[in-house]
Design an enzyme around this catalytic site. Structure first.
Site, PDB file in Angstrom:
ATOM      1  N   ASP A  90      49.787  40.494  48.068  1.00 14.31           N
ATOM      2  CA  ASP A  90      50.429  41.297  47.035  1.00 14.31           C
ATOM      3  C   ASP A  90      49.989  40.760  45.678  1.00 14.31           C
ATOM      4  O   ASP A  90      50.001  39.538  45.460  1.00 14.31           O
ATOM      5  CB  ASP A  90      51.954  41.245  47.139  1.00 14.31           C
ATOM      6  CG  ASP A  90      52.612  42.287  46.249  1.00 14.31           C
ATOM      7  OD1 ASP A  90      52.426  43.480  46.502  1.00 14.31           O
ATOM      8  OD2 ASP A  90      53.310  41.900  45.286  1.00 14.31           O
ATOM      9  N   THR A  91      49.577  41.650  44.797  1.00 19.27           N
ATOM     10  CA  THR A  91      49.078  41.264  43.480  1.00 19.27           C
ATOM     11  C   THR A  91      49.976  41.830  42.399  1.00 19.27           C
ATOM     12  O   THR A  91      50.321  43.018  42.428  1.00 19.27           O
ATOM     13  CB  THR A  91      47.638  41.763  43.272  1.00 19.27           C
ATOM     14  OG1 THR A  91      46.792  41.202  44.282  1.00 19.27           O
ATOM     15  CG2 THR A  91      47.107  41.350  41.912  1.00 19.27           C
TER      16      THR A  91
END
Length: 226
Positions: A90-91
């Site tokens: 997840d960014t």
């Protein structure tokens, strides 16, 4: 315009041991492309989860939100493939402690780029590498600093017309015509793209040794910061 260069580790070729099955818990074409270019064999399984946002969990830091989302994705896919190593990521984009999410429409995308213009923000990518049977998990994250040029309204609009910003945190993609936006990257360039390959390679090497030789788990349940 100065850009961060790829390190040797970013282009290093790694092939998981034959008895390791890696599943990418993401439908992101950018993450799939990075894994392919690194020589990592994998299959894709889309995670079905409701991701957390800053408003959902105001008590969590941006890093904790990214780690939570990566964990939720990894757990969802691991439950369906318990004997496989699942890789989830997840960014998030952070500006002065404020979480900058994905734009909801083009007007919002313009607002985000105006907010980032001429300033320094952080890109945090959290990773969970997980296997259910036997259970192991290796969480870690990496942080890169991105400095934007002072971008004019014309440059902003031309950029947004050249890409699809809707699925991108921060409304931009470093690999897509971003020279007009990005002045400098400090840290991992691939981290800004959605996978910190330098750290990921190190973790996968330990996973290979563990799976091939029955060594102790390649990580523990404490989060590792790259």
């Amino acid at each position: 315009m100065p850009m961060a260069t790829s390190s040797k580790k970013e282009t290093q070729k790694i092939s998981p041991a034959p008895d390791i099955q890696i599943i990418l818990a993401s439908v992101s074409p950018r993450r799939a492309k990075l894994l392919k270019e690194a020589g990592i064999e994998f299959e894709v399984v889309a995670p079905e989860v409701d991701e957390k946002e800053g408003s959902d969990a105001p008590h969590l830091t941006p890093t904790e939100i990214a780690l939570t989302n990566a964990f939720l994705k990894a757990r969802a896919v691991s439950a369906r493939h318990p004997q496989a190593w699942v890789l989830a990521a997840d960014t998030v984009v952070v500006l002065e402690g404020q979480l900058i999410g994905k734009p909801v429409n083009m007007s919002h995308a313009r607002e985000i780029l105006d907010l980032l213009s001429g300033r320094v923000h952080q890109v945090i990518t959290a990773i969970y590498l997980m296997r259910e049977r036997p259970f192991h998990q290796v969480p870690f994250y990496d942080i890169s600093k991105v400095t934007f040029h002072k971008v004019t309204a014309k440059q902003r609009d031309q950029y947004l017309q050249s890409i699809d910003p809707m699925d991108k945190a921060g409304a931009y993609a470093v690999q897509e015509k971003s020279d007009v936006l990005i002045k400098k990257i400090e840290g991992s360039r691939t981290n800004v793209m959605g996978l910190p390959l330098e750290k990921l390679m190190e973790v996968l090497e330990r996973v290979q040794r563990h799976s091939s030789h029955g060594e102790r788990s390649p990580g523990n349940r404490e989060t590792q910061n790259a």
